[in-house]
Scaffold this active site. Structure first.
Site, PDB file in Angstrom:
ATOM      1  N   HIS A   1       0.849  -1.191   0.000  1.00  0.00           N
ATOM      2  CA  HIS A   1       0.000   0.000   0.000  1.00  0.00           C
ATOM      3  C   HIS A   1       0.888   1.245   0.000  1.00  0.00           C
ATOM      4  O   HIS A   1       2.050   1.197   0.423  1.00  0.00           O
ATOM      5  CB  HIS A   1      -0.907   0.007   1.221  1.00  0.00           C
ATOM      6  CG  HIS A   1      -1.950  -1.058   1.199  1.00  0.00           C
ATOM      7  ND1 HIS A   1      -3.014  -1.050   2.069  1.00  0.00           N
ATOM      8  CD2 HIS A   1      -2.111  -2.167   0.421  1.00  0.00           C
ATOM      9  CE1 HIS A   1      -3.792  -2.095   1.830  1.00  0.00           C
ATOM     10  NE2 HIS A   1      -3.256  -2.798   0.843  1.00  0.00           N
TER      11      HIS A   1
ATOM     12  N   GLU B   1       1.016   3.827   1.906  1.00  0.00           N
ATOM     13  CA  GLU B   1       1.557   4.195   3.214  1.00  0.00           C
ATOM     14  C   GLU B   1       2.747   3.325   3.588  1.00  0.00           C
ATOM     15  O   GLU B   1       3.763   3.812   4.080  1.00  0.00           O
ATOM     16  CB  GLU B   1       0.473   4.086   4.296  1.00  0.00           C
ATOM     17  CG  GLU B   1      -0.690   5.030   4.112  1.00  0.00           C
ATOM     18  CD  GLU B   1      -1.833   4.444   3.276  1.00  0.00           C
ATOM     19  OE1 GLU B   1      -2.946   4.994   3.371  1.00  0.00           O
ATOM     20  OE2 GLU B   1      -1.625   3.456   2.539  1.00  0.00           O
TER      21      GLU B   1
ATOM     22  N   CYS C   1      -5.898   1.908   6.118  1.00  0.00           N
ATOM     23  CA  CYS C   1      -6.536   0.665   6.531  1.00  0.00           C
ATOM     24  C   CYS C   1      -5.874   0.208   7.837  1.00  0.00           C
ATOM     25  O   CYS C   1      -4.851   0.760   8.251  1.00  0.00           O
ATOM     26  CB  CYS C   1      -6.378  -0.386   5.432  1.00  0.00           C
ATOM     27  SG  CYS C   1      -4.681  -1.014   5.250  1.00  0.00           S
TER      28      CYS C   1
ATOM     29  N   CYS D   1      -2.117  -0.445   7.444  1.00  0.00           N
ATOM     30  CA  CYS D   1      -1.332   0.782   7.301  1.00  0.00           C
ATOM     31  C   CYS D   1      -1.310   1.591   8.586  1.00  0.00           C
ATOM     32  O   CYS D   1      -0.270   2.159   8.951  1.00  0.00           O
ATOM     33  CB  CYS D   1      -1.861   1.606   6.135  1.00  0.00           C
ATOM     34  SG  CYS D   1      -1.569   0.808   4.533  1.00  0.00           S
TER      35      CYS D   1
END
Length: 156
Positions: free
Chosen positions: A53, A55, A83, A86
């Site tokens: 992801h 992040e 999420c 993250c």
């Protein structure tokens, strides 16, 4: 000193680079003081890594560049609410704060399989000192999902 809006626009630009590369519409930047430390977008499809992801890849890059595993002097700006994975990475990396634009609900509506655990709630109930600032340029960040769909994007 650059404003929070400036840094979120940098995260939006990172997300657009990801969309242009056939990736999902998420971007993040990490800043220390008034210096850009790292900028990244989601590379899940490119790397066949479900943990890649924006992040997480941004944290990896910032830690590598700074030569540390604790980013306590740094702030993250990300185009979508982190999420749970993250948010946990943000906590474990010791970031001082995270600001986000679009929400988990926005990502869910775009077709992403989201866990419905708000970032603030997860970090708060977990006792994390990370400061969370929701809704920064939220409309502009939410619009990334439509840009991504027009570009033929697919959720995972």
């Amino acid at each position: 000193m650059h404003s929070d809006e400036h840094w979120m626009k940098e995260a939006i630009a990172a997300a657009r680079r990801g969309i242009a590369a056939g990736q999902s519409p998420f971007g993040a930047v990490i800043v220390r003081g008034d210096e850009l430390v790292a900028s990244s977008h989601n590379v899940v499809w490119l790397t066949t890594d479900p943990t890649a992801h924006a992040e997480v890849t941004c944290i990896r890059e910032a830690a590598r560049r700074l030569g540390v595993i604790k980013l306590g002097e740094c702030r993250m700006y990300t185009t979508c609410e982190p999420c749970p994975m993250c948010a946990s990475a943000i906590h474990w990396s010791g970031l001082a704060s995270v600001a986000y634009g679009a929400t988990i609900a926005d990502a869910d509506r775009a077709g992403f399989s989201e866990l419905h655990m708000p970032c603030e709630r997860l970090l708060g109930e977990g006792g994390s000192p990370v400061r969370v600032s929701p809704g920064l340029l939220g409309r502009e960040c939410s619009a990334l999902f439509e840009e991504w769909k027009r570009a033929g994007g697919r959720a995972y």
